[in-house]
Design a protein around this motif. Sequence first.
Motif, short mmCIF file in Angstrom:
data_model
loop_
_atom_site.label_atom_id
_atom_site.label_comp_id
_atom_site.label_asym_id
_atom_site.label_seq_id
_atom_site.Cartn_x
_atom_site.Cartn_y
_atom_site.Cartn_z
N PRO A 180 40.42 57.81 41.35
CA PRO A 180 40.98 56.67 42.09
C PRO A 180 41.66 57.15 43.37
O PRO A 180 42.08 58.30 43.47
CB PRO A 180 41.98 56.07 41.11
N LEU A 181 41.75 56.23 44.32
CA LEU A 181 42.23 56.47 45.68
C LEU A 181 41.15 57.15 46.52
O LEU A 181 40.83 56.70 47.61
CB LEU A 181 43.53 57.27 45.73
N LEU A 182 40.57 58.24 46.03
CA LEU A 182 39.48 58.87 46.76
C LEU A 182 38.23 57.99 46.70
O LEU A 182 37.48 57.89 47.67
CB LEU A 182 39.18 60.26 46.20
N VAL A 183 37.98 57.40 45.56
CA VAL A 183 37.02 56.30 45.43
C VAL A 183 37.88 55.06 45.23
O VAL A 183 38.42 54.84 44.14
CB VAL A 183 36.05 56.50 44.26
N PRO A 184 38.08 54.25 46.28
CA PRO A 184 39.11 53.20 46.26
C PRO A 184 38.72 51.97 45.45
O PRO A 184 38.48 50.88 45.99
CB PRO A 184 39.28 52.87 47.74
N CYS A 185 38.69 52.13 44.14
CA CYS A 185 38.30 51.01 43.28
C CYS A 185 39.30 49.86 43.36
O CYS A 185 38.97 48.72 42.98
CB CYS A 185 38.13 51.49 41.84
N HIS A 186 40.51 50.12 43.87
CA HIS A 186 41.49 49.03 44.02
C HIS A 186 41.06 48.04 45.10
O HIS A 186 41.59 46.93 45.17
CB HIS A 186 42.87 49.60 44.36
N ARG A 187 40.07 48.39 45.92
CA ARG A 187 39.58 47.49 46.97
C ARG A 187 38.46 46.57 46.47
O ARG A 187 37.89 45.82 47.25
CB ARG A 187 39.08 48.30 48.17
N VAL A 188 38.17 46.65 45.19
CA VAL A 188 37.17 45.76 44.59
C VAL A 188 37.91 44.66 43.84
O VAL A 188 38.76 44.93 42.98
CB VAL A 188 36.24 46.53 43.64
N VAL A 189 37.60 43.40 44.18
CA VAL A 189 38.35 42.26 43.66
C VAL A 189 37.39 41.25 43.03
O VAL A 189 36.17 41.38 43.13
CB VAL A 189 39.17 41.59 44.77
N ARG A 190 37.97 40.24 42.42
CA ARG A 190 37.17 39.18 41.83
C ARG A 190 36.55 38.31 42.92
O ARG A 190 36.99 38.32 44.07
CB ARG A 190 38.03 38.33 40.90
N SER A 191 35.57 37.52 42.52
CA SER A 191 34.85 36.68 43.50
C SER A 191 35.74 35.63 44.13
O SER A 191 35.48 35.17 45.25
CB SER A 191 33.65 36.01 42.82
N ASP A 192 36.84 35.24 43.45
CA ASP A 192 37.76 34.25 44.02
C ASP A 192 38.83 34.90 44.90
O ASP A 192 39.73 34.22 45.39
CB ASP A 192 38.41 33.42 42.91
N GLY A 193 38.75 36.23 45.06
CA GLY A 193 39.71 36.93 45.91
C GLY A 193 40.93 37.47 45.20
O GLY A 193 41.71 38.21 45.79
N SER A 194 41.11 37.10 43.93
CA SER A 194 42.26 37.62 43.19
C SER A 194 42.01 39.09 42.84
O SER A 194 40.85 39.52 42.70
CB SER A 194 42.49 36.80 41.92
N PRO A 195 43.08 39.87 42.69
CA PRO A 195 42.91 41.32 42.53
C PRO A 195 42.12 41.74 41.29
O PRO A 195 41.32 42.67 41.36
CB PRO A 195 44.36 41.84 42.45
N GLY A 196 42.34 41.08 40.17
CA GLY A 196 41.68 41.53 38.95
C GLY A 196 42.39 42.72 38.35
O GLY A 196 43.50 43.08 38.74
#
Length: 209
Positions: free
Chosen positions: A170-186
């Motif tokens: 994580p961070l190096l592969v920024p999986c935190h930038r992937v969110v739900r289709s409605d824009g909520s973080p998940g």
Amino acid sequence: MNDMTDHPTDDLTDDAVSTDLLDELANLASPPPAELTEGLFDRLFDRWLTTESPLGPVLVAYTGRGVSFVRTSALVPGEQFLETHRRRFGRPLRRADSTPAGLVDALWGRPGSVPEVDLEGLSAFEHDVLAATRTIPLGQTRPYAWVAREAGSPRAVRAAGSVLARNPVPLLVPCHRVVRSDGSPGQYLFGPETKQQLLSSEYARAHDL
């Protein structure tokens, strides 16, 4: 009368024999040529270190091919980190002597050189999901469906989410930038609140650049 034939060894003293023997033993104990040992430790051991990150202190493991494992010390304490890494990658860890070039800047999302990551042992689909995720720029997000599509499996949205939940770096592969289709973080490995904090911080920084 029998002729006596002299042999060269007849003139050797015990001291000379002992010296020759010690020389032979020393040669046997000499280090092997560098070409035989080059990369040996990288095949047997990974390295690890601790450093600061937006998530707080993190433990980072890496091989000669790149960073292989990143976890916060709060989530996975030191001894557990070593054991978790050994079980997952099949290699023990040794304390690193230096920090890989670009690692600290990459953890903080700063522009500059990006360190390689070592995703050995992952499937082709996992590689594709993480590779797609790594292209998401600072300050932006993408939905899980986008990641699945970029990974070549547009119907495997849930599977893509599962891969990101196990993201080894994580961070190096920024999986935190992937969110739900409605824009909520998940969901996020380190909690949804941490995910939102990272996204808000990165958005602000990206618009200040």
